[in-house]
Enzyme design. Structure first.
Site, PDB file in Angstrom:
ATOM      1  N   TYR A 188       0.790  -1.244   0.000  1.00  0.00           N
ATOM      2  CA  TYR A 188       0.000   0.000   0.000  1.00  0.00           C
ATOM      3  C   TYR A 188       0.825   1.299   0.000  1.00  0.00           C
ATOM      4  CZ  TYR A 188      -4.543  -2.263   0.729  1.00  0.00           C
ATOM      5  OH  TYR A 188      -5.689  -2.984   0.586  1.00  0.00           O
ATOM      6  N   GLY A 231      -8.609  -5.885  -2.305  1.00  0.00           N
ATOM      7  CA  GLY A 231      -7.990  -4.964  -1.358  1.00  0.00           C
ATOM      8  C   GLY A 231      -8.908  -4.465  -0.258  1.00  0.00           C
ATOM      9  N   SER A 232      -8.547  -3.316   0.270  1.00  0.00           N
ATOM     10  CA  SER A 232      -9.152  -2.814   1.510  1.00  0.00           C
ATOM     11  C   SER A 232     -10.654  -2.596   1.426  1.00  0.00           C
ATOM     12  CB  SER A 232      -8.488  -1.498   1.888  1.00  0.00           C
ATOM     13  OG  SER A 232      -9.238  -0.881   2.900  1.00  0.00           O
ATOM     14  N   THR A 233     -11.293  -2.825   2.563  1.00  0.00           N
ATOM     15  CA  THR A 233     -12.739  -2.668   2.711  1.00  0.00           C
ATOM     16  C   THR A 233     -13.156  -1.205   2.842  1.00  0.00           C
ATOM     17  OG1 THR A 233     -12.394  -2.985   5.044  1.00  0.00           O
ATOM     18  CG2 THR A 233     -12.998  -4.911   3.788  1.00  0.00           C
ATOM     19  N   VAL A 234     -12.157  -0.305   2.922  1.00  0.00           N
ATOM     20  CA  VAL A 234     -12.481   1.119   2.985  1.00  0.00           C
ATOM     21  C   VAL A 234     -12.871   1.628   1.590  1.00  0.00           C
ATOM     22  CG1 VAL A 234     -11.599   3.386   3.702  1.00  0.00           C
ATOM     23  CG2 VAL A 234     -10.998   1.377   4.996  1.00  0.00           C
TER      24      VAL A 234
END
Lengths: 396, 132
Positions: A374, B62-65
């Site tokens: 990230y 990827g991210s849950t945001v």
């Protein structure tokens, strides 16, 4: 989709407009994914906390909920914020960022959400039982809860986890159902994995191939909670993996052992391990070291304390953890030793969701596969990915 | 005009130029929410803006945001006009429903063969249709 009388009432607004709005979202999701009914959840975990991640639109959205009187019905823990809530001034956070961040935190607090600000709720007391239905959203925590504990949750989006917390319900689909917990890929690990970062490298490799399916690992001889936390986090970042099984290590693996030979096979060799390290690094010279993604456990802090005792660091070395672990570290005298070495402990936050791009560091060193994935995009930094010992060596 | 049936995820009609990504996409950390430009390192669309486009990608990752990022793109007026997936996961579904971005998935024909970058098409999330 079948709704109970109580749920029908919630949808119609009998328990207020916020609950009706939440039910509507959950019902829509349930319809899309073919849920037969709603199920009660025992806990929730909300992501989307950093001002950097959700911005003003997210803040306004949350304030709308809170102002309408939204309250969570089940214990709900919160993900990391964009800064240490008590100590932000020491880490180059601007006043306007801090102001917005605290507004977000107060909005969550108003809804009855516990301000844990950690991505490791399972280390802090939000510990579901095997088979229990929950609605969590932090991707690494979802992976841990499903895989290591054997609880059941989908990868909830920040707002859908919030809706689940407010109604105490989630639609019955996906990983709540037995059928969908079966593995799809067999991962043969042909190399001895030693460090947390080795597990992060494996996770990075597997996530890219398996995407959002379920991997079944064989050949992992030794592991522990910290290593599995690192593995799951990396897989959820490079792919969308919410559940994995490890033969002889995770609770549901035994059930699928006999059928695992029929799955598509992927090998992970020493060469792949090396390649993953190389792929995650674009520089060998970090000027800032960050560890604790996911948040460092007390064992990781203890390890760092042993390594850094009576040493002087030449480079910035930041350890991210929860306020809870920090309290234990204070008590054990670890914090003092670490701070004497020049390391800093940052609570409530993480390197990915804090505004690291506004600092002058050029290259960030980390032992986290998730952070390494990230940091270039979200913090616009070069990355060195290595194990903890190599990071310490580069910082001394 | 050709119509391809699909499953409606989020209601409404969106029209725009097609932009195709052949790999899963995560909105969090991979797109600048103020400009709508893709910033994921190594992504074939790195540097490309998704504003007002019909964004076609197989699935989320990827991210849950990501849901909040989709919502923010809309509020910042840089959201795609519509989204087409092979399979929309919860993160993207939650985001597009809240933001009101028309979205369909499970198209009945191979859209990666039929659609080309720059084609102007219409996505009807209410009816579950792609109109070319």
């Amino acid at each position: 989709m079948y709704l109970t009388n109580e749920e029908e009432g919630m949808l119609k607004g009998e328990q207020g407009q916020v609950i009706a709005k939440c039910m509507k979202l959950l019902l829509r999701l349930g319809e899309i994914y073919g849920a037969d009914r709603m199920i009660k959840i025992s806990s929730s975990q909300a992501a989307g906390v950093s001002y950097k991640s959700i911005g003003d639109p997210g803040l306004e959205f949350l304030k709308g909920f809170a102002n309408e009187g939204a309250k969570v019905k089940v214990p709900t823990f919160l993900n990391p914020a964009g800064m240490d809530l008590e100590n932000w001034k020491n880490f180059g956070i601007f006043d306007n960022f801090a102001e917005k961040q605290l507004e977000i935190i107060n909005t969550f607090k108003k809804m009855g959400i516990i301000i844990t600000c950690s991505c490791t709720p399972y280390l802090l007391g939000n510990l579901p039982r095997f088979g229990e239905h929950i609605a969590w959203s932090e991707s690494s925590a979802v992976s841990f809860a499903n895989s290591v504990i054997g609880a059941r949750t989908n990868r909830e989006g920040g707002p859908s986890a919030l809706a689940a917390a407010i109604t105490g319900r989630t639609p019955n689909y996906g990983f709540h159902i037995d059928e969908n917990r079966k593995p799809n890929f067999l991962i043969k690990v042909n190399v001895d994995l030693k460090t947390n970062s080795d597990f992060g490298a494996l996770g990075f490799f597997v996530g890219k191939i398996v995407k959002n399916k379920v991997p079944f690992f064989v050949g992992i001889k030794e592991t522990d909670t910290d290593k599995l936390k690192s593995l799951g986090a990396a897989m959820a970042a490079s792919g969308g993996i919410a559940l994995y099984h490890v033969l002889n290590k995770t609770p549901e693996a035994e059930k699928y052992k006999s059928t695992s030979d029929n799955l598509e096979k992927i090998e992970f060799s020493e060469k792949d391990l090396k390649k993953s390290y190389e792929e995650l690094s674009d520089s060998q010279n970090p000027d800032l070291i960050v560890v604790g993604c996911p948040h460092a456990s007390i064992s990781e802090i203890e390890y760092l304390t042993k390594k850094l005792k009576n040493k002087k660091l030449k480079k910035e070395f930041w350890i991210y953890t929860s306020r809870t672990m920090k309290m234990w570290a204070d008590r054990m005298g670890y914090t003092k030793i670490l701070e004497c070495s020049g390391a800093k402990i940052i609570c409530d936050s993480c390197m990915v969701v804090s505004p690291l791009e506004e600092t002058n560091f050029e290259c960030v060193g980390t032992n986290s596969g998730k952070a390494a994935k990230y940091l270039p995009g979200f913090c616009k930094k070069k990355v060195f990915f290595g194990n903890l010992d190599s990071l310490i060596e580069k910082a001394l | 005009m050709k119509t391809i049936k699909a499953r409606g995820i989020s209601e409404g009609i969106g029209k725009g130029k097609v932009i195709i990504l052949k790999e899963p996409f995560g909105f969090y950390g991979n797109v600048d929410q103020k400009t709508g430009i893709i910033i994921e390192r190594g992504n074939p669309l790195e540097g490309v803006c998704i504003k007002d486009k019909v964004f076609v990608f197989p699935s989320g990752k990827g991210s849950t945001v990501g849901s909040y990022v989709i919502y923010a793109l809309k509020k910042n007026l840089v959201a795609p006009a519509a989204i087409i997936n092979l399979e929309t996961e919860t993160i993207v579904a939650t985001g597009v429903i809240l933001a009101g971005i028309p979205c369909v998935d499970k198209p009945e024909e191979d859209i990666f063969k039929i659609l080309k970058n720059g084609d102007v098409i219409e996505v009807d999330g209410t009816k579950g249709e792609i109109r070319i």
